[in-house]
Motif scaffolding. Structure first.
Motif, PDB file in Angstrom:
ATOM      1  N   VAL A  42       0.867  -1.177   0.000  1.00  0.00           N
ATOM      2  CA  VAL A  42       0.000   0.000   0.000  1.00  0.00           C
ATOM      3  C   VAL A  42       0.905   1.228   0.000  1.00  0.00           C
ATOM      4  O   VAL A  42       1.848   1.295   0.788  1.00  0.00           O
ATOM      5  CB  VAL A  42      -0.904   0.007   1.260  1.00  0.00           C
ATOM      6  N   PRO A  43       0.635   2.211  -0.867  1.00  0.00           N
ATOM      7  CA  PRO A  43       1.436   3.437  -0.818  1.00  0.00           C
ATOM      8  C   PRO A  43       1.340   4.087   0.561  1.00  0.00           C
ATOM      9  O   PRO A  43       0.257   4.161   1.147  1.00  0.00           O
ATOM     10  CB  PRO A  43       0.801   4.333  -1.889  1.00  0.00           C
ATOM     11  N   THR A  49      -5.902   7.055   5.370  1.00  0.00           N
ATOM     12  CA  THR A  49      -7.309   7.003   4.978  1.00  0.00           C
ATOM     13  C   THR A  49      -7.811   5.570   4.883  1.00  0.00           C
ATOM     14  O   THR A  49      -8.971   5.306   5.201  1.00  0.00           O
ATOM     15  CB  THR A  49      -7.546   7.732   3.641  1.00  0.00           C
ATOM     16  N   MET A  50      -6.965   4.647   4.473  1.00  0.00           N
ATOM     17  CA  MET A  50      -7.404   3.248   4.383  1.00  0.00           C
ATOM     18  C   MET A  50      -7.790   2.699   5.749  1.00  0.00           C
ATOM     19  O   MET A  50      -8.744   1.943   5.879  1.00  0.00           O
ATOM     20  CB  MET A  50      -6.330   2.376   3.734  1.00  0.00           C
ATOM     21  N   GLY A  51      -7.050   3.077   6.776  1.00  0.00           N
ATOM     22  CA  GLY A  51      -7.358   2.611   8.123  1.00  0.00           C
ATOM     23  C   GLY A  51      -8.706   3.100   8.624  1.00  0.00           C
ATOM     24  O   GLY A  51      -9.348   2.454   9.448  1.00  0.00           O
ATOM     25  N   LEU A  52      -9.142   4.245   8.111  1.00  0.00           N
ATOM     26  CA  LEU A  52     -10.446   4.783   8.514  1.00  0.00           C
ATOM     27  C   LEU A  52     -11.588   3.959   7.933  1.00  0.00           C
ATOM     28  O   LEU A  52     -12.710   4.014   8.437  1.00  0.00           O
ATOM     29  CB  LEU A  52     -10.585   6.241   8.059  1.00  0.00           C
ATOM     30  N   ASP A  53     -11.305   3.197   6.886  1.00  0.00           N
ATOM     31  CA  ASP A  53     -12.326   2.383   6.221  1.00  0.00           C
ATOM     32  C   ASP A  53     -12.428   0.968   6.786  1.00  0.00           C
ATOM     33  O   ASP A  53     -12.909   0.060   6.115  1.00  0.00           O
ATOM     34  CB  ASP A  53     -12.036   2.313   4.710  1.00  0.00           C
ATOM     35  N   ARG A  54     -12.024   0.800   8.021  1.00  0.00           N
ATOM     36  CA  ARG A  54     -12.052  -0.525   8.645  1.00  0.00           C
ATOM     37  C   ARG A  54     -13.471  -1.084   8.669  1.00  0.00           C
ATOM     38  O   ARG A  54     -14.445  -0.330   8.720  1.00  0.00           O
ATOM     39  CB  ARG A  54     -11.492  -0.454  10.054  1.00  0.00           C
ATOM     40  N   GLN A  81      -8.985  -8.200   6.025  1.00  0.00           N
ATOM     41  CA  GLN A  81      -8.980  -7.033   5.146  1.00  0.00           C
ATOM     42  C   GLN A  81      -7.799  -6.113   5.470  1.00  0.00           C
ATOM     43  O   GLN A  81      -7.477  -5.882   6.649  1.00  0.00           O
ATOM     44  CB  GLN A  81     -10.279  -6.235   5.314  1.00  0.00           C
ATOM     45  N   LYS A  82      -7.187  -5.557   4.441  1.00  0.00           N
ATOM     46  CA  LYS A  82      -6.075  -4.619   4.632  1.00  0.00           C
ATOM     47  C   LYS A  82      -6.499  -3.419   5.475  1.00  0.00           C
ATOM     48  O   LYS A  82      -5.727  -2.942   6.309  1.00  0.00           O
ATOM     49  CB  LYS A  82      -5.531  -4.135   3.291  1.00  0.00           C
ATOM     50  N   THR A  83      -7.717  -2.947   5.267  1.00  0.00           N
ATOM     51  CA  THR A  83      -8.184  -1.781   6.027  1.00  0.00           C
ATOM     52  C   THR A  83      -8.217  -2.078   7.522  1.00  0.00           C
ATOM     53  O   THR A  83      -7.878  -1.219   8.338  1.00  0.00           O
ATOM     54  CB  THR A  83      -9.571  -1.320   5.541  1.00  0.00           C
ATOM     55  N   ASP A  84      -8.608  -3.294   7.869  1.00  0.00           N
ATOM     56  CA  ASP A  84      -8.653  -3.692   9.281  1.00  0.00           C
ATOM     57  C   ASP A  84      -7.245  -3.828   9.857  1.00  0.00           C
ATOM     58  O   ASP A  84      -6.993  -3.466  11.007  1.00  0.00           O
ATOM     59  CB  ASP A  84      -9.437  -4.993   9.448  1.00  0.00           C
ATOM     60  N   ALA A  88      -5.595  -1.587  12.810  1.00  0.00           N
ATOM     61  CA  ALA A  88      -4.950  -2.236  13.961  1.00  0.00           C
ATOM     62  C   ALA A  88      -3.529  -1.708  14.153  1.00  0.00           C
ATOM     63  O   ALA A  88      -3.075  -1.530  15.288  1.00  0.00           O
ATOM     64  CB  ALA A  88      -4.941  -3.752  13.763  1.00  0.00           C
ATOM     65  N   LEU A  89      -2.838  -1.440  13.066  1.00  0.00           N
ATOM     66  CA  LEU A  89      -1.497  -0.853  13.135  1.00  0.00           C
ATOM     67  C   LEU A  89      -1.557   0.518  13.799  1.00  0.00           C
ATOM     68  O   LEU A  89      -0.772   0.815  14.713  1.00  0.00           O
ATOM     69  CB  LEU A  89      -0.917  -0.725  11.723  1.00  0.00           C
ATOM     70  N   HIS A  90      -2.506   1.347  13.373  1.00  0.00           N
ATOM     71  CA  HIS A  90      -2.646   2.685  13.962  1.00  0.00           C
ATOM     72  C   HIS A  90      -2.953   2.594  15.458  1.00  0.00           C
ATOM     73  O   HIS A  90      -2.386   3.331  16.262  1.00  0.00           O
ATOM     74  CB  HIS A  90      -3.741   3.468  13.241  1.00  0.00           C
ATOM     75  N   THR A  91      -3.832   1.679  15.811  1.00  0.00           N
ATOM     76  CA  THR A  91      -4.185   1.494  17.226  1.00  0.00           C
ATOM     77  C   THR A  91      -2.975   0.998  18.017  1.00  0.00           C
ATOM     78  O   THR A  91      -2.740   1.451  19.144  1.00  0.00           O
ATOM     79  CB  THR A  91      -5.360   0.510  17.345  1.00  0.00           C
ATOM     80  N   ALA A  92      -2.191   0.111  17.429  1.00  0.00           N
ATOM     81  CA  ALA A  92      -0.990  -0.406  18.106  1.00  0.00           C
ATOM     82  C   ALA A  92       0.011   0.722  18.359  1.00  0.00           C
ATOM     83  O   ALA A  92       0.635   0.783  19.428  1.00  0.00           O
ATOM     84  CB  ALA A  92      -0.351  -1.515  17.276  1.00  0.00           C
TER      85      ALA A  92
END
Length: 158
Positions: A42-43, A49-54, A81-84, A88-92
Motif C-alpha cells: 500500500v502506498p 485514509t485506508m485505516g479509517l475504512d475498517r 482485510q487490509k483496512t482492518d 490495527a497498526l494505527h491502534t498499536a
C-alpha cells in the motif's frame, strides 16, 4: 518520529516541562508504518485514509516491528482485510505511545507533531484513545526543526 517516539509536556510558558522518549526500537514510529505499508503493498500516503475504512476491530499484539510484520503476514494469509490491518497498526502505535503520555500527565490540548501526524488514521486512533480532539499543525513534520531554530535564535540573542 522516524525511529523513535517522544511525548513532551509543555508548561504554561511554552517551555518543556517533562519529556519521555522510546528509543528501544522502531515499533510505533514512522519507520514502523513504512515497513507495514511495504508488507501490505500500500502506498505510504494511503495508509491513513485506508485505516479509517475498517470493517471490524482487530489487534496487532506484537510490539516489535519484526514480529508485527510476521503477525500481519499471517493475518493477510487468513484473509483479513487490509483496512482492518491498517487500523490495527494505527491502534498499536497509539497504544505504544499512550503510557508515555499518561506518565507525563495528559492535560487540556494535545498537539501531535512529526511525520506520523500526517497520517489521519493515527490521529483518529489517538483521538479515540484520549477521547478528545487532537491538534495537528499544518506542517507537523517541520515542528522539530522550527523549535530548534527558535531555540538557536534565542541563544544568539543573549
Amino acid at each position: 518520529g522516524g525511529q523513535d517516539t517522544k511525548t513532551i509536556k509543555i508548561d504554561e510558558n511554552g517551555r518543556v516541562a517533562d519529556f519521555c522518549m522510546n528509543e528501544k526500537c522502531a515499533a510505533g514510529t514512522g519507520r514502523f508504518i513504512e515497513v507495514i505499508a511495504n508488507v501490505l503493498r500500500v502506498p505510504l500516503e494511503n495508509m491513513g485514509t485506508m485505516g479509517l475504512d475498517r470493517t471490524k476491530e482487530i489487534s496487532i499484539s506484537s510490539t516489535c516491528t519484526v514480529f508485527a510484520e510476521s503477525e500481519i503476514i499471517s493475518k493477510i494469509a487468513q484473509g483479513v482485510q487490509k483496512t482492518d490491518i491498517i487500523n490495527a497498526l494505527h491502534t498499536a502505535i497509539v497504544n505504544r505511545v499512550y503510557p508515555m503520555a499518561k506518565n507525563l500527565g495528559i492535560e487540556n490540548d494535545v498537539v501531535f507533531t512529526g511525520g506520523v501526524a500526517r497520517n489521519i488514521g493515527v490521529i483518529d486512533a489517538l483521538g479515540r484513545k484520549l477521547n478528545r480532539d487532537i491538534r495537528v499543525p499544518e506542517y507537523p513534520q517541520m515542528m522539530g526543526a522550527l523549535g530548534a531554530a527558535i531555540i538557536a535564535g534565542e541563544s544568539t540573542e543573549e
